[in-house]
Design a protein around this motif. Structure first.
Motif, short mmCIF file in Angstrom:
data_model
loop_
_atom_site.label_atom_id
_atom_site.label_comp_id
_atom_site.label_asym_id
_atom_site.label_seq_id
_atom_site.Cartn_x
_atom_site.Cartn_y
_atom_site.Cartn_z
N SER B 76 -26.08 28.00 46.55
CA SER B 76 -27.41 28.46 46.15
C SER B 76 -28.27 27.24 45.90
CB SER B 76 -27.30 29.30 44.87
OG SER B 76 -26.98 28.46 43.79
N SER B 77 -29.58 27.40 45.95
CA SER B 77 -30.45 26.25 45.71
C SER B 77 -30.28 25.72 44.29
CB SER B 77 -31.91 26.61 45.99
OG SER B 77 -32.30 27.65 45.12
N ILE B 78 -29.99 26.60 43.36
CA ILE B 78 -29.79 26.16 41.97
C ILE B 78 -28.57 25.24 41.87
CG2 ILE B 78 -29.30 26.91 39.61
CD1 ILE B 78 -30.87 29.48 40.26
N LYS B 79 -27.49 25.63 42.54
CA LYS B 79 -26.29 24.77 42.53
C LYS B 79 -26.58 23.44 43.22
CE LYS B 79 -23.38 27.45 40.42
NZ LYS B 79 -23.20 27.08 39.01
N LYS B 80 -27.38 23.49 44.26
CA LYS B 80 -27.74 22.23 44.93
C LYS B 80 -28.53 21.33 43.99
CE LYS B 80 -27.77 24.11 49.61
NZ LYS B 80 -28.53 24.46 50.82
N LEU B 81 -29.49 21.90 43.26
CA LEU B 81 -30.29 21.10 42.34
C LEU B 81 -29.42 20.54 41.22
CD1 LEU B 81 -33.47 23.38 42.22
CD2 LEU B 81 -33.32 21.10 43.24
N GLU B 82 -28.48 21.34 40.75
CA GLU B 82 -27.57 20.84 39.72
C GLU B 82 -26.75 19.66 40.24
OE1 GLU B 82 -25.34 24.24 38.35
OE2 GLU B 82 -26.95 24.86 36.98
N ALA B 83 -26.27 19.78 41.47
CA ALA B 83 -25.48 18.68 42.06
C ALA B 83 -26.32 17.42 42.23
CB ALA B 83 -24.90 19.12 43.41
N ILE B 84 -27.59 17.59 42.58
CA ILE B 84 -28.49 16.44 42.75
C ILE B 84 -28.71 15.73 41.41
CG2 ILE B 84 -30.92 15.86 43.22
CD1 ILE B 84 -30.78 18.12 45.41
N ILE B 85 -28.88 16.51 40.36
CA ILE B 85 -29.08 15.91 39.03
C ILE B 85 -27.80 15.16 38.61
CG2 ILE B 85 -29.49 16.41 36.58
CD1 ILE B 85 -31.25 18.80 37.57
N GLN B 86 -26.64 15.77 38.82
CA GLN B 86 -25.38 15.08 38.45
C GLN B 86 -25.21 13.80 39.26
OE1 GLN B 86 -24.10 15.94 35.80
NE2 GLN B 86 -24.59 18.11 35.57
N ASN B 87 -25.61 13.82 40.51
CA ASN B 87 -25.52 12.62 41.34
C ASN B 87 -26.42 11.51 40.81
OD1 ASN B 87 -26.70 11.23 44.25
ND2 ASN B 87 -24.52 11.28 43.92
N HIS B 88 -27.63 11.86 40.36
CA HIS B 88 -28.52 10.86 39.76
C HIS B 88 -27.89 10.24 38.52
CE1 HIS B 88 -32.52 10.32 41.57
NE2 HIS B 88 -32.27 11.46 42.17
N ILE B 89 -27.25 11.07 37.70
CA ILE B 89 -26.60 10.55 36.50
C ILE B 89 -25.47 9.59 36.89
CG2 ILE B 89 -25.21 11.17 34.47
CD1 ILE B 89 -26.82 13.82 34.36
#
Lengths: 190, 190
Positions: B76-89
């Motif tokens: 889902s796009s929400i899971k994608k956005l969560e993964a992107i934020i975790q990658n930034h961290i």
């Protein structure tokens, strides 16, 4: 009401500082831009440093006075945060060049100007933090680490003027409606 | 596995560039810091510009490769956005100095390095925008102006390394939990 000569100097200087940076602009450049003699600038203003101080303290004081008033108002913390965001939008539109000077050149403030700017900035952040804490205490805001929220929301608000200068296709009404949504209520449908 | 000499050069340079800026550091300074002769740097690297290019492209490529993979995933796009934020961290923690160099000194990249960096950055933003659009189209995300969300979320993520370098008292686990909450789900209790 027409502008005083001093106000004209400040408005012209804020545009020149924004375009080329505080260090690159001389009092002579400023006078040339205004079509007057450099010597006559000094009838209105004592130095380039005073101009920078007046530009930056003008917007710093507007921000801090607004949050101090809001802080004392009988409003929920959510309403306070909404008012703070609207105030940032308003100042961004009204004082674009002043904000760019503050952002780029506050480091060149000296002595009392710098101290006053840093005090206003700290006072602002402290009030912002207290409003968030009030919201958590009263159960209006989620139990999220306060420093993460301060960082995220203030970073966006403080960068708004840079981004918005490039995005004039976005209507002010859209910004006034969607920025608080994004920062306070989240982008995910509940 | 021990570091190659080239990796050592890049790690030392990223710290020096971060502390004093790309322009202020000479190959001689870098060699002195490593306790070797300047001439022997050139056995491993052709120029200071190459070092800056390698530092900045390393993190730019990590960001863009990650979002390209996520973009194609069946999530889902929400899971994608969560993964992107975790990658930034994750990248923030792993490559703090690289990110500071990218932030401060990308403007000093020349020719192909600069073009490659700007292409990676544009590709990243374009994928990020498409993931948000997917989320709106599929009704997972609210109908908020896309550019306002791109600005707000990316500004926070791109500034994370500056803020986090000063806030080491915040646990990584707190950041991993509360940053996605703040950026995606909002701070107001529903």
């Amino acid at each position: 009401m027409s502008l005083t000569r001093k106000q004209e100097i400040i408005i012209t200087a804020s545009r020149l500082f924004k375009e080329r940076g505080y260090n690159a602009i001389s009092m002579r450049d400023l006078a040339a831009e205004m079509g007057i003699k450099a010597a006559s600038l000094y009838n209105h203003i004592s130095s380039k440093q005073e101009i920078l101080g007046l530009i930056i303290l003008k917007v710093s004081e507007e921000f801090t006075q607004h949050i101090n008033t809001i802080y004392l108002d009988e409003l929920s913390s959510i309403k306070k945060l909404e008012a703070i965001i609207q105030n940032h939008i308003e100042i961004t539109l009204k004082y674009t060049h002043h904000l760019a000077c503050m952002n780029n050149d506050w480091i060149h403030l000296e002595d009392e100007y710098k101290q006053r700017y840093l005090n206003l900035r700290n006072e602002y952040e402290s009030k912002f933090r207290q409003i968030l804490q009030q919201g958590k205490d009263e159960g209006e805001l989620k139990d999220i680490d306060l420093e993460i929220v301060v960082f995220s929301v203030l970073t966006t608000l403080r960068t708004l003027h840079i981004w918005y200068a490039k995005k004039t296709s976005i209507q002010v009404a859209t910004l006034q409606q969607d920025l608080p949504k994004t920062l306070l209520y989240g982008i995910v449908k509940s």
